[in-house]
Design a protein around this motif. Structure first.
Motif, PDB file in Angstrom:
ATOM      1  N   ARG A   1       0.837  -1.204   0.000  1.00  0.00           N
ATOM      2  CA  ARG A   1       0.000   0.000   0.000  1.00  0.00           C
ATOM      3  C   ARG A   1       0.872   1.255   0.000  1.00  0.00           C
ATOM      4  O   ARG A   1       0.583   2.231  -0.692  1.00  0.00           O
ATOM      5  CB  ARG A   1      -0.933  -0.006   1.206  1.00  0.00           C
ATOM      6  CG  ARG A   1      -1.851   1.191   1.213  1.00  0.00           C
ATOM      7  CD  ARG A   1      -2.963   1.058   2.243  1.00  0.00           C
ATOM      8  NE  ARG A   1      -3.557   2.357   2.436  1.00  0.00           N
ATOM      9  CZ  ARG A   1      -3.712   2.936   3.606  1.00  0.00           C
ATOM     10  NH1 ARG A   1      -3.378   2.312   4.711  1.00  0.00           N
ATOM     11  NH2 ARG A   1      -4.230   4.137   3.694  1.00  0.00           N
TER      12      ARG A   1
ATOM     13  N   ALA B   1       2.271   1.788  -3.501  1.00  0.00           N
ATOM     14  CA  ALA B   1       1.234   2.287  -4.419  1.00  0.00           C
ATOM     15  C   ALA B   1       0.934   3.757  -4.154  1.00  0.00           C
ATOM     16  O   ALA B   1       0.796   4.553  -5.085  1.00  0.00           O
ATOM     17  CB  ALA B   1      -0.034   1.448  -4.285  1.00  0.00           C
ATOM     18  N   GLU B   2       0.851   4.123  -2.877  1.00  0.00           N
ATOM     19  CA  GLU B   2       0.576   5.526  -2.528  1.00  0.00           C
ATOM     20  C   GLU B   2       1.747   6.421  -2.923  1.00  0.00           C
ATOM     21  O   GLU B   2       1.556   7.520  -3.451  1.00  0.00           O
ATOM     22  CB  GLU B   2       0.278   5.664  -1.040  1.00  0.00           C
ATOM     23  CG  GLU B   2      -0.077   7.056  -0.602  1.00  0.00           C
ATOM     24  CD  GLU B   2      -1.381   7.588  -1.181  1.00  0.00           C
ATOM     25  OE1 GLU B   2      -1.606   8.805  -1.075  1.00  0.00           O
ATOM     26  OE2 GLU B   2      -2.178   6.816  -1.757  1.00  0.00           O
TER      27      GLU B   2
ATOM     28  N   MET C   1       3.843   5.918  -5.376  1.00  0.00           N
ATOM     29  CA  MET C   1       3.814   6.057  -6.840  1.00  0.00           C
ATOM     30  C   MET C   1       2.722   7.040  -7.267  1.00  0.00           C
ATOM     31  O   MET C   1       2.938   7.884  -8.129  1.00  0.00           O
ATOM     32  CB  MET C   1       3.593   4.701  -7.505  1.00  0.00           C
ATOM     33  CG  MET C   1       3.513   4.784  -9.026  1.00  0.00           C
ATOM     34  SD  MET C   1       4.967   5.546  -9.800  1.00  0.00           S
ATOM     35  CE  MET C   1       6.138   4.228  -9.647  1.00  0.00           C
ATOM     36  N   ARG C   2       1.559   6.944  -6.652  1.00  0.00           N
ATOM     37  CA  ARG C   2       0.467   7.874  -6.972  1.00  0.00           C
ATOM     38  C   ARG C   2       0.878   9.316  -6.684  1.00  0.00           C
ATOM     39  O   ARG C   2       0.662  10.206  -7.506  1.00  0.00           O
ATOM     40  CB  ARG C   2      -0.768   7.496  -6.147  1.00  0.00           C
ATOM     41  CG  ARG C   2      -2.002   8.302  -6.492  1.00  0.00           C
ATOM     42  CD  ARG C   2      -3.216   7.777  -5.739  1.00  0.00           C
ATOM     43  NE  ARG C   2      -3.322   8.283  -4.385  1.00  0.00           N
ATOM     44  CZ  ARG C   2      -3.797   9.487  -4.073  1.00  0.00           C
ATOM     45  NH1 ARG C   2      -4.197  10.310  -5.012  1.00  0.00           N
ATOM     46  NH2 ARG C   2      -3.870   9.859  -2.814  1.00  0.00           N
ATOM     47  N   ARG C   3       1.508   9.529  -5.560  1.00  0.00           N
ATOM     48  CA  ARG C   3       1.958  10.888  -5.181  1.00  0.00           C
ATOM     49  C   ARG C   3       3.101  11.351  -6.077  1.00  0.00           C
ATOM     50  O   ARG C   3       3.201  12.524  -6.409  1.00  0.00           O
ATOM     51  CB  ARG C   3       2.373  10.917  -3.715  1.00  0.00           C
ATOM     52  CG  ARG C   3       1.261  10.594  -2.750  1.00  0.00           C
ATOM     53  CD  ARG C   3       0.191  11.664  -2.721  1.00  0.00           C
ATOM     54  NE  ARG C   3      -0.910  11.268  -1.860  1.00  0.00           N
ATOM     55  CZ  ARG C   3      -1.845  12.087  -1.432  1.00  0.00           C
ATOM     56  NH1 ARG C   3      -1.831  13.358  -1.777  1.00  0.00           N
ATOM     57  NH2 ARG C   3      -2.822  11.644  -0.669  1.00  0.00           N
ATOM     58  N   ARG C   4       3.975  10.452  -6.481  1.00  0.00           N
ATOM     59  CA  ARG C   4       5.084  10.806  -7.383  1.00  0.00           C
ATOM     60  C   ARG C   4       4.539  11.266  -8.734  1.00  0.00           C
ATOM     61  O   ARG C   4       4.979  12.277  -9.289  1.00  0.00           O
ATOM     62  CB  ARG C   4       5.988   9.585  -7.546  1.00  0.00           C
ATOM     63  CG  ARG C   4       7.360   9.881  -8.043  1.00  0.00           C
ATOM     64  CD  ARG C   4       8.278   8.651  -7.967  1.00  0.00           C
ATOM     65  NE  ARG C   4       8.593   8.313  -6.587  1.00  0.00           N
ATOM     66  CZ  ARG C   4       8.220   7.179  -5.980  1.00  0.00           C
ATOM     67  NH1 ARG C   4       7.536   6.256  -6.610  1.00  0.00           N
ATOM     68  NH2 ARG C   4       8.545   6.961  -4.719  1.00  0.00           N
ATOM     69  N   LEU C   5       3.573  10.538  -9.272  1.00  0.00           N
ATOM     70  CA  LEU C   5       2.961  10.916 -10.553  1.00  0.00           C
ATOM     71  C   LEU C   5       2.212  12.246 -10.428  1.00  0.00           C
ATOM     72  O   LEU C   5       2.260  13.076 -11.337  1.00  0.00           O
ATOM     73  CB  LEU C   5       2.029   9.813 -11.039  1.00  0.00           C
ATOM     74  CG  LEU C   5       2.715   8.501 -11.436  1.00  0.00           C
ATOM     75  CD1 LEU C   5       1.681   7.420 -11.705  1.00  0.00           C
ATOM     76  CD2 LEU C   5       3.640   8.702 -12.625  1.00  0.00           C
ATOM     77  N   ALA C   6       1.535  12.455  -9.317  1.00  0.00           N
ATOM     78  CA  ALA C   6       0.821  13.711  -9.096  1.00  0.00           C
ATOM     79  C   ALA C   6       1.802  14.881  -9.000  1.00  0.00           C
ATOM     80  O   ALA C   6       1.557  15.957  -9.554  1.00  0.00           O
ATOM     81  CB  ALA C   6      -0.038  13.621  -7.839  1.00  0.00           C
TER      82      ALA C   6
END
Length: 132
Positions: free
Chosen positions: A98, A101-102, A104-109
């Motif tokens: 988790r 995944a979080e 990676m989501r924050r890195r892309l954002a």
């Protein structure tokens, strides 16, 4: 001190002076548009050098935008160090999958925010031209 489960570091070069980039992050009413699930409180406002916040909401920790003058522009450094918020409001480290995944989501954002700034602030500038 334990390492937070979400630890994001990003850098993007913008061919504009730091003072111009600083205006993108200086207005508190814009922060919910950039980070809609985070409540930010200024920990250190360094003007043209950036801002550091404490973070609450979906995550609990700290976040920073540091603006470094480099050549004819600015390197936008972004740091987010946080854990998911537990039911009691305290940080709760996430399980490894988790957390990954979080992060990676924050890195892309973060990269999307940086590229949106780059597109907006460098608009009309041809590659190789000096900053406007």
């Amino acid at each position: 001190m334990p390492v937070p489960s979400v630890d994001v570091v990003d850098e993007t070069f913008l061919a504009v002076p730091p003072a111009v980039v600083a205006t993108e992050f200086a207005v508190p009413s814009r922060w919910p548009l950039l980070w809609p699930d985070l409540d930010l409180q200024v920990m250190a406002d360094r003007g043209v050098e950036g801002i550091r916040w404490t973070v609450r909401g979906a995550l609990v920790g700290s976040m920073e935008v540091w603006l470094e003058p480099v050549l004819d522009g600015t390197v936008l450094h972004y740091y987010l160090r946080a854990d998911p918020q537990g039911p009691d409001g305290a940080p709760r480290p996430a399980p490894p999958r988790r957390a990954a995944a979080e992060a990676m989501r924050r890195r892309l954002a973060a990269k999307a925010i940086a590229f949106a700034c780059k597109d907006r602030l460098e608009a009309g500038r041809e590659p190789g031209e000096p900053p406007g």
